[in-house]
Design an enzyme around this catalytic site. Structure first.
Site, PDB file in Angstrom:
ATOM      1  N   SER A 116      17.669   6.167  11.044  1.00  0.00           N
ATOM      2  CA  SER A 116      19.231   5.388  11.350  1.00  0.00           C
ATOM      3  C   SER A 116      18.847   4.524  12.677  1.00  0.00           C
ATOM      4  CB  SER A 116      20.301   6.516  11.700  1.00  0.00           C
ATOM      5  OG  SER A 116      21.485   5.903  11.522  1.00  0.00           O
ATOM      6  N   GLU A 212      17.238   1.057   3.900  1.00  0.00           N
ATOM      7  CA  GLU A 212      18.489   1.861   3.748  1.00  0.00           C
ATOM      8  C   GLU A 212      19.577   1.616   4.698  1.00  0.00           C
ATOM      9  OE1 GLU A 212      19.806   4.903   5.315  1.00  0.00           O
ATOM     10  OE2 GLU A 212      18.670   4.377   7.027  1.00  0.00           O
ATOM     11  N   HIS A 277      20.307   8.031   4.815  1.00  0.00           N
ATOM     12  CA  HIS A 277      21.669   8.775   5.008  1.00  0.00           C
ATOM     13  C   HIS A 277      22.240   9.296   3.716  1.00  0.00           C
ATOM     14  CE1 HIS A 277      21.461   5.865   8.573  1.00  0.00           C
ATOM     15  NE2 HIS A 277      22.146   6.568   8.949  1.00  0.00           N
TER      16      HIS A 277
END
Length: 307
Positions: A116, A212, A277
């Protein structure tokens, strides 16, 4: 793009430092994560400021200088074998310039894990230290705490990396074909935000790019991809692997957008690789030479992620 230096795998009793470079960390989840690590016969230690809260900005795990000091101290501690991030959120970019990269390089290679917002540090570790890093579950993350697949894939990558030389996709090819390159990538929004900084690669040429994101409307994903395209960052990329797009809109809309923005690259694009995620997120090593087979839905690493 060249392969990066692989750190050593973790042996029983290895000391693992947990740091919080980005957002604030829930204490209960941190304690649960430490229990998981102890169950793996590792020795987790918590950096001094992991549970801090910024006085003014509640989205930060304490002051920038303190978050940077925790990471640097852990990295330069010769008794520490690996550094695991507690969570993502936001804030890694704010502290990246406060790190003494020369001191960290001198400290030698060790394992670094996160995803992330930690994408900004994956890029920095590649550019500044020339080091393989692991895009994987974090110590206080819900997926790490609750999902057996996420736990076991990370554990195998850390301790028996030869067991996870082939990483499978859960989906189909967006663009068919095979490609070779060196893995890199992470959260799309962070890669776009990192452009032009001293810690970002000038391009993804020769790379197998893993992408992502989470909680982004399709038009924002369009913006990030278009920025990377316009900046020339995607020129001569070897192939693309797509992870999760949780809360990014209807899957068919996201798939159409990805096909629109990436289909013109003329390289294989594989969807649903199950990293990022999502429940049961797989650990993706960055900086390792590999072969992508989009038709078969596999990423085969030339060597184990860790020595």
């Amino acid at each position: 793009m060249k392969e990066l230096l692989r750190p050593a795998r973790l042996a029983p009793g290895a000391r693992v430092a947990v740091v919080a470079p980005s957002g604030p960390v829930p204490e209960e989840r941190l304690q649960s994560g430490l229990d998981v690590l102890r169950g793996w016969d590792l020795d987790p230690v918590v950096a001094p400021h992991v549970l801090d809260r910024h006085e003014e900005f509640a989205y930060l795990a304490g002051a920038d200088a303190d978050r940077a000091a925790d990471l640097q101290r852990a990295w330069c501690d010769p008794s520490v074998d690996a550094v695991l991030c507690a969570r993502g959120g936001y804030g890694a970019q704010r502290m990246a310039d406060l790190l003494d990269w020369e001191a960290m390089r001198a400290a030698g290679p060790k394992v670094f894990v996160g995803f992330s917002d930690i994408t900004a540090l994956h890029e920095a570790f590649a550019v500044r230290l020339g080091l393989v890093t692991l895009h994987g579950p974090m110590a206080a993350g819900i997926d790490f705490l609750k999902n057996a697949r996420a736990q076991e894939h990370l554990r195998a990558t850390l301790c028996t990396p030869e067991a996870v030389r082939v990483i499978p996709s859960d989906g189909t090819a967006l663009v068919p074909g095979r490609a070779r390159g060196v893995t890199l990538g992470g959260c799309l929004a962070l890669l776009a935000a990192d452009l032009g900084t001293p810690h970002a690669r000038p391009s993804a040429a020769g790379g197998l790019l893993c992408l992502e994101d989470v909680g982004e409307e399709p038009y924002r994903l369009d913006r990030y991809l278009t920025q990377l395209l316009r900046a020339g960052w995607l020129e001569r990329v070897s192939g693309v692997l797509l992870g999760s797009w949780k809360d990014c809109g209807a899957p068919e809309r996201v798939r159409a957008l990805l096909a629109d923005r990436l289909g013109g690259l003329g390289v294989p694009v594989a969807a649903d690789f199950g990293f990022g995620h999502c429940a049961g997120a797989r650990t993706m090593p960055f900086g390792v030479a590999a072969e992508l087979d989009a038709d078969a839905g596999t990423l085969a690493l030339d060597t184990p992620a860790l020595r």
